[in-house]
Each structure stands twice: as C-alpha cells, then as structure tokens.
Design an enzyme around this catalytic site. Sequence first.
Site, PDB file in Angstrom:
ATOM      1  N   GLU A   1      10.327  15.016  15.738  1.00 38.43           N
ATOM      2  CA  GLU A   1      10.653  14.967  14.321  1.00 38.43           C
ATOM      3  C   GLU A   1       9.767  15.979  13.581  1.00 38.43           C
ATOM      4  O   GLU A   1       8.549  15.954  13.685  1.00 38.43           O
ATOM      5  CB  GLU A   1      10.393  13.560  13.783  1.00 38.43           C
ATOM      6  CG  GLU A   1      10.868  13.391  12.356  1.00 38.43           C
ATOM      7  CD  GLU A   1      10.670  11.981  11.832  1.00 38.43           C
ATOM      8  OE1 GLU A   1       9.643  11.372  12.155  1.00 38.43           O
ATOM      9  OE2 GLU A   1      11.543  11.509  11.081  1.00 38.43           O
TER      10      GLU A   1
ATOM     11  N   GLU B   1      10.594   0.735   9.990  1.00 42.59           N
ATOM     12  CA  GLU B   1      11.570   1.822   9.791  1.00 42.59           C
ATOM     13  C   GLU B   1      10.846   3.106  10.138  1.00 42.59           C
ATOM     14  O   GLU B   1       9.964   3.543   9.393  1.00 42.59           O
ATOM     15  CB  GLU B   1      12.039   1.886   8.331  1.00 42.59           C
ATOM     16  CG  GLU B   1      12.817   0.679   7.866  1.00 42.59           C
ATOM     17  CD  GLU B   1      14.176   0.550   8.512  1.00 42.59           C
ATOM     18  OE1 GLU B   1      14.595   1.486   9.239  1.00 42.59           O
ATOM     19  OE2 GLU B   1      14.811  -0.493   8.319  1.00 42.59           O
TER      20      GLU B   1
ATOM     21  N   SER C   1       5.787   6.868  10.375  1.00 45.79           N
ATOM     22  CA  SER C   1       5.969   7.548  11.657  1.00 45.79           C
ATOM     23  C   SER C   1       6.076   6.550  12.806  1.00 45.79           C
ATOM     24  O   SER C   1       5.558   5.435  12.744  1.00 45.79           O
ATOM     25  CB  SER C   1       4.802   8.487  11.918  1.00 45.79           C
ATOM     26  OG  SER C   1       3.640   7.744  12.255  1.00 45.79           O
TER      27      SER C   1
ATOM     28  N   LYS D   1       0.848  -1.193   0.000  1.00 46.94           N
ATOM     29  CA  LYS D   1       0.000   0.000   0.000  1.00 46.94           C
ATOM     30  C   LYS D   1       0.881   1.240   0.000  1.00 46.94           C
ATOM     31  O   LYS D   1       1.554   1.538   0.973  1.00 46.94           O
ATOM     32  CB  LYS D   1      -0.905   0.057   1.228  1.00 46.94           C
ATOM     33  CG  LYS D   1      -1.959   1.166   1.065  1.00 46.94           C
ATOM     34  CD  LYS D   1      -2.561   1.632   2.372  1.00 46.94           C
ATOM     35  CE  LYS D   1      -1.736   2.662   3.088  1.00 46.94           C
ATOM     36  NZ  LYS D   1      -1.746   3.998   2.484  1.00 46.94           N
TER      37      LYS D   1
ATOM     38  N   CYS E   1      13.544  10.467   7.014  1.00 44.09           N
ATOM     39  CA  CYS E   1      13.527  10.016   8.411  1.00 44.09           C
ATOM     40  C   CYS E   1      14.906  10.124   9.038  1.00 44.09           C
ATOM     41  O   CYS E   1      15.035  10.333  10.239  1.00 44.09           O
ATOM     42  CB  CYS E   1      13.000   8.600   8.507  1.00 44.09           C
ATOM     43  SG  CYS E   1      13.783   7.484   7.350  1.00 44.09           S
TER      44      CYS E   1
END
Lengths: 476, 292
Positions: free
Chosen positions: A387, A256, A235, A182, A290
């Site tokens: 972040e 990840e 996330s 997806k 990231c």
Amino acid sequence: MSFEYAPAPESRAVVDIAPSYGLFIDGEFTEAAGGKVFKTVSPANEEVLSEVAQAGSEDVERAVRAARKAFEKWSALPGAERAKYLFRIARLIQERSRELAVLESLDNGKPIRESRDSDLPLVAAHFFYYAGWADKLGHAGYGADPKPLGVAGQVIPWNFPLLMLAWKIAPALACGNTVVLKPAETTPLSALFFADICRQAGLPKGVVNILTGDGSTGAELVAHPDVNKVAFTGSTEVGKAIARTVAGTDKKLTLELGGKAANIVFDDAPIDQAVEGIVNGIFFNQGHVCCAGSRLLVQESVQDELLAALKRRMSTLRVGDPLDKNTDIGAINSAEQLARITELADAGEAEGAERWAPSCELPDAGYWFAPTLFTGVTQAHRIAQEEIFGPVLSVLTFRTPEEAVAKANNTPYGLSAGVWTEKGSRILWMANKLRAGIVWSNTFNKFDPASPFGGYKESGFGREGGRHGLEAYLDV
Amino acid sequence: MSDRLSVLKTYKLYVGGKFPRSESGRVYEVSDSKGNWLANAPLSSRKDARDAVVAARKAFGGWSGATAYNRGQILYRVAEMLEGRREQFAAEVADAEGLSKAKAAAQVDAAIDRWVWYAGWSDKVAQIAGSANPVAGPYFNLSSPEPTGVVAVLAPQESSFLGLVSVIAPAIVTGNTVVVVTSEKSPLPALSLGEVLATSDLPGGVVNILSGRVNELGGPLAAHQDVNAIDLAGAAADAELVKALETAAADNLKRVLRPQAVDGVADWTADPGTERMLAFLETKTVWHPMGV
C-alpha cells in the site's frame, strides 16, 4: 486559446484556531498531566497551526474513568433521548460545516472541494443515520434488547480525521457506549472542534472524551484493562499489533486496515467514464484512502487507448493550495508520509516499471507529490503489492476475466475493488469472485452511512456503516 | 458364550475425502472414562495439519460456489446417513464420555437434529444477514454475506460428538471449508463421523478431521497464513493457550471465535442461535449506478 484559472481561495476567516488546546476529558478541556505538548502544522505550507496536549498514561486513565462513570447513565437513557443528542450533533455539524471544512483542509492538506463536498456532508449524514438507530436497536437483528459494550477506545487515522471520528462515535453512542477517541497525531484539530460541538449539544460529560497524542497514547488506550471495545482504522501493521494486544482479553475488536484495490477495466467499458473513475479511485484525497484503486487492471486490447485518455485527463489535474476551490490534489499529509511515497515510487522505477507524471509545478514549502502513473508493472513489484497511500497508480494488464480475478485477488488485502464493463452478467460474476468487502461496479469511492464498509483478509474485520455497523458496539 | 474374537477398528484421519494415517506414523491410546483401552487414534502432526489446510483450500472454490440449496441438501444427507448409524454412534459416545446408553443416544439424536437445523439455514442466512442499502444517491447497493474461507476448528473437549457437530455444521453450511481438531481425549466418534461425511455427497476436503493434541496442532493452525478463521472452542479450559493462539492468529488477521464456555464447559444442548454461522462470514457490498 487557453484559459487560465484565477485563484479562488476559500476564506480561512471562518475558523478561529486557538494557539493551544488541551485534552477533552469529562466535558472539560484540560492539560496533559505530564504537561507535554506537540505542534500540528499545515502540510501545505508547514505553518504551525496550534499546539496540542500529548496525553500520557495518567490522562488515558482519567479519560477511561470518566467514560466508565458516564456509561452508567448514558446507557440507561431511553434510546429516544440518546437519539435526540445525536440529531443535535448532526445539525450542529451541518451548521458549522463551512468552518469545519476549512479547518480540515488546513490541518490535513486535502482540497477544500473535497472537505466541503464530500467529508462534511458524510460526517453529518453519519450522525443522522445512527441517531435514528438509537431507539430502534431491537429491530436491528441482534436480539430484542441488545446491550452496549461499555467504554469504547477508538483510534483513527489522519486521512479523513472528522469522517473517521463520525464513523466511530456515531454508532458507539447510538448503541449506548461511551467513548475515548484518539485522533491522529498530525490531524488533531477537528476532533477538538467536535468536542466543542458536544458541549454545544449539551451532551452529558464524559460520554465523549478526546485524547490527542501519538502512537504511544493509542497503544495505552487499547491496552487499558477497563476498555471494553477497541476500534481502529489505520495501517495493517498497527492493526496486527492491536490484535496481539487484545489477544486473551474479552475486548471486542474491529479493524479497518489497508488495501491495494484493483480497478478492473474491460474492453467494453465506456472509456471516458472509466477514466473519471480511475482518477477518482486513486487521486481522491491525494490517494490517502485505504480503499483507493491503486492497481489499474486494464484489458490488454484497450490498454493504449485507455492510457492515452488517462494521461490526458491527469494532465488537467490541478495540484496546489488546498484552500483553492479549483484544486484537485492537495498536500501530502506529513513529511514522513511523503518520504514513504517517494521511497515506494523510487522502488517502482528501480524494479523496472515505467514512471510518468504530468508536468506540474509544485509549491516550494509543504509536502507535495505529483500524480504519478506506473506502466509495465508486474505482480511481483513492490508497487503492485504494498500500500503506497499516495497519488501513485500502478497499471497491470489482463486478457481474460479469470486472469483479472486472479490478479485482483493476489494480495494479502481485500478491502475494495472496481469493475468497469457494460456487461451486466459479467459485473455480477466479477462481484461474486472478487475477495473484497466493497465492489464498486462502474463507479468508485462511493460512501454512504447506510452502506456497510470493511475488508476481507488482512484489510481487517468488522463493518462500519449500515445495520452491520451496529454489531461492533453491541454485546452480541 | 461366543468365542468369536472381535475385529478391532483402526481409526484413520479424514483429509481431502480420503482416510490417511498420520504422516508421522504415530498413534495414541484412547480409553473410555474408566480407563479401559478402546482403540488407537492417529496422533496427527503439524504436517497433517498443513496437508489438511491444503485440502480445505482446494475444496473452498467448489463448495463456496455451490448453490445454497445444494449445500442444504448435502447437510441434510449427513443427517440421513447418521440416522442409519445411530446405534454405532450412541455406543461410541457412551464409551467416550462415560454416559449411559440412553444419555448417549440423546446426544446423538441432538447432533442429528442439529445437522437438520443447519441444513435449513443454507438458503436463509443471506436473507437475514444481508441487506439492500438505501444510499443517498442513484445507486443499486446490496450487502450479502460470503464465507470467510478456510476455518480451523478446535472442537470442544468434553462433548465429543454433539459439540463437534455444533462447531462443524455452522462453519460449512455457509460455504466455508474446515480443518477440525477433535476432542483430544475422545476422538473416536469424530473419526467415525468422517466415514459418514465421506458417503454423504459432501465434496472431499470440505471437512478435514484430525485427531491429536490441541497443544501441538493449535499453534500451527493459528499461525497458518492460509487459514482465514479459527474457532477456539476446544481451548476453552486453557486461558494461556487461548491467548497464545489469538496472538498467533493476529499475524494474518484471522477471524477468531473466542470460546464462549462458562468454566470451560459449554452447554451444547442450548439453542445455538446464529452466532457461529455469522462469525465466519464476511459482508460484501456491491455498488452500481442506476440510470437509463
């Protein structure tokens, strides 16, 4: 005398986007059972690019069933045959890389310079790298004859739509798994073009299935009882929710997730190189990375000199049309993401950090954020802990290597870090002490299919890339 | 017949290199397989678990920073110290598990051999789990395994000693520190192991041993924000508990080693392979440009 840049737009004629796309299930494009669709827009000018199907539970069910059925034959193929399919896909990606790069820039907003020179070559390289593993799995260190897991449910983010697809699909197929992938809601198009590449390559039906949709589609997919392996990039918050979903099942999971990387500059670092590394570390891909070097830790004695050079360099960054070959910083991927970046940057100011951005004109339409620098940041500030996932750099200082390590490690994340110093022994000492999966010394944001990538702590678990990346898709 | 009244042993926890009682002041009765009372064991509390995590975290820097050679020497030293106490452990294991003297001795011997086996892994695991990566560019690029940090271990319920050693040794040989919850029903061999570890040059805090209820201690350890990984071997028989602990572990994305046992009972005499070591390692990849 100053030179102006003439516009240098890449032609979008090389890509032919259909007005609507279905789901790719069992080798066919098909409408969603519920008939729902959503629009995907170009973040640079809010133009509607296409309409794609929103997959619901029935579609997830169909896709998983197709993948399960295909698994039997695909996993039984000799590795050498699977390898040839992957080599074919890699070649097709190379042949169509200009088309895919333009498409990626249109749908994602990233500068064509990066999609063309960074994303696409890496995408092809990943398929080439894992193609070669398909018939050598017995040599990978996971036993003489390691087995695939079955059906892999894979959910990927919008920052590197095609590259993340490659990271997920290439090792999965090499190991003999079949996949249901997806792509992100805001960037579904390149995955659908990839479906066409699978068709061109003659890949057996059902080996790769693409479900477009939003978070609910992803949640259905990872919770599906007949999925054996879940792989997610995105996330930390969603990663934790997925970990809870698979708790108590025998699904294998790799994640990840986010990061808040320290980019540490010592007083003996070559300043100009370090500045290039800092800029690449945080402004590459609009900071939608990231492992972005979003916390600059600079040794106090060179702070003034470094910041002056950094501001000078930031003033030369060109923000604007992603399809212009001179553009350094493209559009923010969505209105939602722009709002989040804006909110965190405002919090930085409200908490007392000093904000600076070069003067630059931003386009009227679309989602834009100027490259931004915060000085006077403390470890407690939100902009030093959370972040941001945008072109926002927070600057902190340190005096000793010990202090640099302590500050660098002082977040729940542990994905990457950068170290800039001429002293080799210090690089090795720092690399040893930093709790991060990737340490870039005197460089930043380098990727390669042969090199494992992944985080410590709340940046997730498992590695992608290299021999290590095979483990996620083998029953070991 | 001798009239000598035997001296009963008060078993204590092993935390931070010391032998505390449970801070709760609680104990529970431990019986042999026939129901005869053997001793009281400390009934550890949540606070004991948190104290043990603090001790394990404190020890992590030194232990993970020690050379692999040094760690190997210390693991081998544990085997040496155990060899001298074979009889004691054979008797404790026989009582704990209802085994014959010979079978219990075989378990202890296997446990000692396991320490020796893992001792030899300390300076080899990086060579089999690491790699030099041939990236397409002028870079030196090396991946090496590093310990995850503090590992909470729920020791196997049935195998009170061989099972226990089989879960502790692979976690610490690579530089992790552990908080281990012993077999609930048979904690005594584990508590005695603390005495061996204390005299084996193992730095205090590297292994912390708690006896008590898995149901009471598992939750706080799985949810603890300063625990990096959890081994659920001791919850193998309880699928509901496994699910609850895994769910709690998701809060800080702990690495979870799920129980591998068939029907809740694992075969600890089988070749352990490298899985238990690799489960508690991270891979760090370092890049540096090459040039003149």
